[in-house]
Scaffold this motif. Sequence first.
Motif, PDB file in Angstrom:
ATOM      1  N   VAL A  18      24.385  13.088   7.650  1.00  0.00           N
ATOM      2  CA  VAL A  18      23.009  13.290   8.090  1.00  0.00           C
ATOM      3  C   VAL A  18      22.021  13.173   6.924  1.00  0.00           C
ATOM      4  O   VAL A  18      20.866  13.567   7.043  1.00  0.00           O
ATOM      5  CB  VAL A  18      22.830  14.672   8.774  1.00  0.00           C
ATOM      6  CG1 VAL A  18      23.640  14.744  10.046  1.00  0.00           C
ATOM      7  CG2 VAL A  18      23.211  15.792   7.826  1.00  0.00           C
ATOM      8  N   SER A  19      22.488  12.616   5.815  1.00  0.00           N
ATOM      9  CA  SER A  19      21.619  12.597   4.629  1.00  0.00           C
ATOM     10  C   SER A  19      20.344  11.794   4.885  1.00  0.00           C
ATOM     11  O   SER A  19      19.264  12.172   4.416  1.00  0.00           O
ATOM     12  CB  SER A  19      22.382  12.038   3.431  1.00  0.00           C
ATOM     13  OG  SER A  19      22.941  10.776   3.749  1.00  0.00           O
ATOM     14  N   ALA A  20      20.452  10.711   5.640  1.00  0.00           N
ATOM     15  CA  ALA A  20      19.258   9.901   5.895  1.00  0.00           C
ATOM     16  C   ALA A  20      18.250  10.691   6.723  1.00  0.00           C
ATOM     17  O   ALA A  20      17.038  10.653   6.456  1.00  0.00           O
ATOM     18  CB  ALA A  20      19.647   8.607   6.606  1.00  0.00           C
ATOM     19  N   ALA A  21      18.752  11.422   7.732  1.00  0.00           N
ATOM     20  CA  ALA A  21      17.849  12.226   8.571  1.00  0.00           C
ATOM     21  C   ALA A  21      17.213  13.343   7.750  1.00  0.00           C
ATOM     22  O   ALA A  21      16.029  13.657   7.896  1.00  0.00           O
ATOM     23  CB  ALA A  21      18.610  12.805   9.758  1.00  0.00           C
ATOM     24  N   ARG A  22      18.014  13.945   6.851  1.00  0.00           N
ATOM     25  CA  ARG A  22      17.477  15.038   6.043  1.00  0.00           C
ATOM     26  C   ARG A  22      16.463  14.552   5.031  1.00  0.00           C
ATOM     27  O   ARG A  22      15.594  15.314   4.596  1.00  0.00           O
ATOM     28  CB  ARG A  22      18.612  15.766   5.333  1.00  0.00           C
ATOM     29  CG  ARG A  22      19.436  16.628   6.259  1.00  0.00           C
ATOM     30  CD  ARG A  22      20.569  17.299   5.530  1.00  0.00           C
ATOM     31  NE  ARG A  22      20.063  18.099   4.411  1.00  0.00           N
ATOM     32  CZ  ARG A  22      20.825  18.593   3.453  1.00  0.00           C
ATOM     33  NH1 ARG A  22      22.104  18.358   3.456  1.00  0.00           N
ATOM     34  NH2 ARG A  22      20.297  19.308   2.490  1.00  0.00           N
ATOM     35  N   ALA A  23      16.573  13.287   4.663  1.00  0.00           N
ATOM     36  CA  ALA A  23      15.645  12.757   3.659  1.00  0.00           C
ATOM     37  C   ALA A  23      14.266  12.491   4.245  1.00  0.00           C
ATOM     38  O   ALA A  23      13.288  12.349   3.524  1.00  0.00           O
ATOM     39  CB  ALA A  23      16.215  11.467   3.062  1.00  0.00           C
ATOM     40  N   LEU A  24      14.174  12.442   5.565  1.00  0.00           N
ATOM     41  CA  LEU A  24      12.879  12.169   6.193  1.00  0.00           C
ATOM     42  C   LEU A  24      11.944  13.354   6.005  1.00  0.00           C
ATOM     43  O   LEU A  24      12.389  14.502   5.963  1.00  0.00           O
ATOM     44  CB  LEU A  24      13.069  11.913   7.692  1.00  0.00           C
ATOM     45  CG  LEU A  24      13.781  10.621   8.064  1.00  0.00           C
ATOM     46  CD1 LEU A  24      14.103  10.624   9.548  1.00  0.00           C
ATOM     47  CD2 LEU A  24      12.917   9.422   7.725  1.00  0.00           C
ATOM     48  N   PRO A  25      10.651  13.087   5.904  1.00  0.00           N
ATOM     49  CA  PRO A  25       9.710  14.206   5.795  1.00  0.00           C
ATOM     50  C   PRO A  25       9.793  15.085   7.035  1.00  0.00           C
ATOM     51  O   PRO A  25       9.853  14.584   8.159  1.00  0.00           O
ATOM     52  CB  PRO A  25       8.337  13.517   5.683  1.00  0.00           C
ATOM     53  CG  PRO A  25       8.553  12.100   6.058  1.00  0.00           C
ATOM     54  CD  PRO A  25       9.995  11.783   5.857  1.00  0.00           C
TER      55      PRO A  25
END
Lengths: 170, 166
Positions: free
Chosen positions: A56-63
């Motif tokens: 989920v790193s990409a989702a967590r990286a979102l503002p």
Amino acid sequence: MRTVNSLIGSAIERLEDLRFLRGRGQYVDDLARNDMLHAAFLRSSVAHGRIRSIDVSAARALPGGIPDSGATLDGWGGLHPYGRNITLKASAYWPGWDIARDFSFLPDGSGGYVLDGWGGVHSFGIGGARPATAQLTGWPANVTPCRNVAAPSANGSISRSLTSIPPSGA
Amino acid sequence: MSVQFEVNGKNVEVEVEPRLTLADCLRHHLRLTGTHVGCEHGVCGACTVIVDGAAVRSCLMLAVQAEGAEIVTVEGLSNDDDLTPLQKSFRKHHALQCGFCTPGMITTAHVLLSEEPDCDAARVREVLSGNLCRCTGYISIVEAVLDARSAYGRKDDAGDRARERR
């Protein structure tokens, strides 16, 4: 013919037509709110696939993204943890392969409960023994299955949404 | 990449990924949510918009393909003051219930009536065969479109109404 009232036999114009016809309906996908978190459902591309992990790193990286740690629930009741310090050792599946509706964690992080699609509540443990909830599992007589499951309070008592289901032995 | 086109009479410039469909560009980037995405593969017709005068499924067209085009959505076929004759006809004939397919019906019917104001029921059915409606059963939609022909300059008003209403 006797006239009962003015509505019978009259064409009634619908009020909602005014917005539907002008492209101003507000369907769920049309809504936009501040700080809105979107959910997307990923369909399996393989049959009988097993989810080993979810990145989920990409989702967590979102503002304004998702919390640092948590768990995702798949359509078959499998719990998939992400983030730090969560290792889920309990089996993600239980007999009957019920479809899960909701889950919650115990406040001490030792485990939690999964609600299946037929109102059964199933415990799971995190990194150890499962919490004791055997008496809550299954269909109590004459009780409507609950729709969601709430986190138990710190002293271990089950919150109101679960106490509406009496233990099956009672 | 950057793409420029005209939507409902206004020039817009949007920064999009090349893979973005025109439907998602209209809905998400331009917030024109009247265009609905139903099946996302060109079957249901709910996403139909007008591109350079033609009824087009915006889910089957990329936003980058719209460069320089003139696009009209259901919002562009509407005004604040009153329903248009086509919209009034839909309301009068109960040609909608949930309203999800309606924007596609309106855009498709508008193009048909603009080009063929004298079309008959069979032609209306043929053209609307690309738009799915799960509420009405279509009969009321066909009647609404036929009834709106006069607003588009139908010449043959005497017509064969009896046959059309069959």
